[in-house]
Design an enzyme around this catalytic site. Structure first.
Site, PDB file in Angstrom:
ATOM      1  N   LYS A 151      -2.526 -11.298  -6.686  1.00 20.78           N
ATOM      2  CA  LYS A 151      -3.820 -11.583  -6.045  1.00 20.78           C
ATOM      3  C   LYS A 151      -4.956 -10.782  -6.682  1.00 20.78           C
ATOM      4  O   LYS A 151      -4.767  -9.619  -7.027  1.00 20.78           O
ATOM      5  CB  LYS A 151      -3.699 -11.209  -4.556  1.00 20.78           C
ATOM      6  N   LYS A 155     -10.016  -6.158  -4.821  1.00 23.02           N
ATOM      7  CA  LYS A 155     -11.132  -5.263  -5.135  1.00 23.02           C
ATOM      8  C   LYS A 155     -10.654  -3.869  -5.513  1.00 23.02           C
ATOM      9  O   LYS A 155     -11.361  -3.122  -6.164  1.00 23.02           O
ATOM     10  CB  LYS A 155     -12.161  -5.229  -4.006  1.00 23.02           C
ATOM     11  N   LYS A 170       0.839  -1.216   0.000  1.00 21.33           N
ATOM     12  CA  LYS A 170       0.000   0.000   0.000  1.00 21.33           C
ATOM     13  C   LYS A 170       0.868   1.258   0.000  1.00 21.33           C
ATOM     14  O   LYS A 170       0.526   2.275  -0.599  1.00 21.33           O
ATOM     15  CB  LYS A 170      -0.952  -0.010   1.204  1.00 21.33           C
TER      16      LYS A 170
HETATM   17  P1  TYM Z   1     -10.270  -7.814   3.185  1.00 24.69           P
HETATM   18  O1  TYM Z   1     -11.510  -7.019   3.335  1.00 24.69           O
HETATM   19  O2  TYM Z   1      -9.179  -7.287   2.341  1.00 24.69           O
HETATM   20  O3  TYM Z   1     -10.599  -9.271   2.691  1.00 24.69           O
HETATM   21  C1  TYM Z   1     -11.585 -10.040   3.363  1.00 24.69           C
HETATM   22  C2  TYM Z   1     -11.216 -11.510   3.316  1.00 24.69           C
HETATM   23  O4  TYM Z   1     -11.094 -11.948   1.964  1.00 24.69           O
HETATM   24  C3  TYM Z   1      -9.846 -12.601   1.776  1.00 24.69           C
HETATM   25  N1  TYM Z   1      -9.404 -12.344   0.392  1.00 24.69           N
HETATM   26  C4  TYM Z   1      -9.088 -13.294  -0.469  1.00 24.69           C
HETATM   27  N2  TYM Z   1      -9.071 -14.632  -0.365  1.00 24.69           N
HETATM   28  C5  TYM Z   1      -8.690 -15.331  -1.455  1.00 24.69           C
HETATM   29  N3  TYM Z   1      -8.323 -14.763  -2.634  1.00 24.69           N
HETATM   30  C6  TYM Z   1      -8.327 -13.427  -2.774  1.00 24.69           C
HETATM   31  N4  TYM Z   1      -7.976 -12.878  -3.935  1.00 24.69           N
HETATM   32  C7  TYM Z   1      -8.727 -12.626  -1.661  1.00 24.69           C
HETATM   33  N5  TYM Z   1      -8.847 -11.294  -1.468  1.00 24.69           N
HETATM   34  C8  TYM Z   1      -9.254 -11.143  -0.204  1.00 24.69           C
HETATM   35  C9  TYM Z   1      -8.938 -11.976   2.813  1.00 24.69           C
HETATM   36  O5  TYM Z   1      -7.841 -12.807   3.110  1.00 24.69           O
HETATM   37  C10 TYM Z   1      -9.864 -11.808   3.981  1.00 24.69           C
HETATM   38  O6  TYM Z   1      -9.963 -12.988   4.720  1.00 24.69           O
HETATM   39  N6  TYM Z   1      -7.983  -6.910   7.451  1.00 24.69           N
HETATM   40  C11 TYM Z   1      -8.997  -7.695   6.852  1.00 24.69           C
HETATM   41  C12 TYM Z   1     -10.353  -7.542   7.508  1.00 24.69           C
HETATM   42  C13 TYM Z   1     -10.295  -7.771   8.975  1.00 24.69           C
HETATM   43  C14 TYM Z   1     -10.169  -9.029   9.630  1.00 24.69           C
HETATM   44  C15 TYM Z   1     -10.154  -8.738  11.016  1.00 24.69           C
HETATM   45  C16 TYM Z   1     -10.079 -10.346   9.147  1.00 24.69           C
HETATM   46  C17 TYM Z   1     -10.378  -6.805   9.936  1.00 24.69           C
HETATM   47  N7  TYM Z   1     -10.288  -7.407  11.153  1.00 24.69           N
HETATM   48  C18 TYM Z   1     -10.031  -9.772  11.956  1.00 24.69           C
HETATM   49  C19 TYM Z   1      -9.960 -11.350  10.111  1.00 24.69           C
HETATM   50  C20 TYM Z   1      -9.929 -11.060  11.474  1.00 24.69           C
HETATM   51  C21 TYM Z   1      -9.128  -7.288   5.393  1.00 24.69           C
HETATM   52  O7  TYM Z   1      -8.806  -6.205   5.021  1.00 24.69           O
HETATM   53  O8  TYM Z   1      -9.697  -8.186   4.627  1.00 24.69           O
END
Ligand code: TYM
Length: 335
Positions: free
Chosen positions: A199, A202, A116
């Site tokens: 990866k 979004k 980032k």
């Molecule tokens: P975020 O919002 O970026 O993504 C949410 C979840 O989706 C998974 N993910 C993917 N899995 C497989 N392939 C992909 N291309 C892909 N893109 C995203 C992420 O691994 C995630 O599990 N920081 C976290 C949100 C969060 C969180 C937490 C998660 C906040 N607090 C506590 C677990 C526990 C995040 O930004 O995920």
């Protein structure tokens, strides 16, 4: 009703931008079944989203969109606690305390932060981006969580969570449960369609790299048709993430949307041309999305119902998280 003797499971998604099929496959698709084995908390991480969103109306809508998607994926408010992170102030309070037990050097090593930072200039990078994994650790540790289902990209953040918790426990006794990540063998890192070495995300500027859960299915065929495979001759469809990145990615997507194991798909697709394979993948994704979107629309159109879920979830989450926060305050002597 929640049964307290079950292990605790916590997961969250940022309501920033439109959720992708990667989010679904990496984590959300497992959530519904997990409700039968664990006491589940599913959070909408809107404070995390503030690192990239600053428009009031946008975030309000995206919280409701995300919640409706949780429900469409089978999360049941009668079985799980569903809540919005900002409504449970304990997260921000623990965040500060854990910041005092986290090292600048360990946060600087976080891959997501480095990526980032590269995207934004130093002047435009906010401190929230740096602090982000500590807030994530607070989310998890507040609920004495045993399991955290996430995609592979979050593994390093979970390792950091464990380090912070262990450091705190070493000083003050067993205040926090040490959580375990749940990262499934297949589908934990869905790759970009046009560049399967990175990866699917979004925030990708090129929308042809990404399949969004709420996109019009008419665009799926061209996105999959243009996705990168390989030039093997004769074409061969099998799973190998070293040699066949593009094909393996499409197989992982196909497996998730059809609920068929990859080895079964490999047998079924023996001798099939890549063009035909892509038609099968597009068709299966479209069928899956149409069903999901139909269910999503029903929930999304009932804002009263959604807001009630958020209100009830916040009450339950505050009660649970306060127990841990009290323990923390007492451990460090500010109770
Ligand atoms: P975020 O919002 O970026 O993504 C949410 C979840 O989706 C998974 N993910 C993917 N899995 C497989 N392939 C992909 N291309 C892909 N893109 C995203 C992420 O691994 C995630 O599990 N920081 C976290 C949100 C969060 C969180 C937490 C998660 C906040 N607090 C506590 C677990 C526990 C995040 O930004 O995920």
């Amino acid at each position: 009703m929640l049964i307290n003797s079950q292990p605790i499971l916590f997961s969250a998604i940022q309501p920033s931008g439109k959720l992708t099929i990667g989010n679904y496959i990496g984590t959300m698709r497992h959530w519904s079944n997990m409700q039968n084995k664990y006491e589940c908390l599913y959070c909408i991480a809107d404070l995390h989203a503030l690192t990239t969103i600053n428009k009031k109306k946008k975030i309000k809508n995206e919280i409701l969109d995300t919640l409706a998607l949780y429900l469409a994926c089978g999360v049941d408010p009668n079985k799980s606690i569903i809540f919005v992170q900002s409504q449970v102030y304990q997260h921000s309070q623990l965040n500060w305390i854990l910041s005092c037990f986290s090292k600048f050097s360990e946060l600087s090593r976080m891959i997501q932060f480095k990526v980032k930072r590269k995207q934004n200039s130093a002047e435009n990078s906010n401190i929230g981006l740096f602090n982000y994994p500590i807030l994530m650790a607070s989310d998890i540790l507040l609920y004495q969580t045993n399991f955290v289902p996430v995609g592979k990209d979050q593994k390093q953040h979970l390792e950091l969570t464990c380090s912070i918790a262990n450091r705190f426990n070493l000083l003050y006794g067993n205040v926090f449960t040490i959580p375990k990540p749940v990262i499934s063998q297949n589908g934990s890192k869905i790759m970009s369609l046009l560049d399967p070495t990175k990866k699917m995300s979004k925030s990708d500027i090129n929308k042809n790299n990404v399949i969004f859960l709420l996109e019009d299915v008419s665009s799926i065929f061209s996105k999959i048709k243009n996705s990168i495979t390989d030039s093997d001759n004769p074409p061969k469809i099998y799973y190998n993430t070293n040699k066949k990145l593009g094909i393996s990615n499409l197989l992982e997507i196909l497996s998730a949307v059809t609920n068929k194991k990859i080895n079964i798909l490999e047998k079924e697709l023996n001798g099939v041309l890549y063009s035909e394979f892509k038609n099968i993948v597009s068709d299966s994704i479209s069928k899956f999305l149409i069903k999901l979107q139909k269910s999503y629309m029903i929930y999304r159109n009932d804002e009263c119902f959604l807001k009630k879920i958020i209100q009830n979830g916040a009450i339950k989450a505050r009660l649970k998280s306060q127990e841990t926060l009290k323990k923390v305050y007492s451990a460090i002597g500010i109770d």
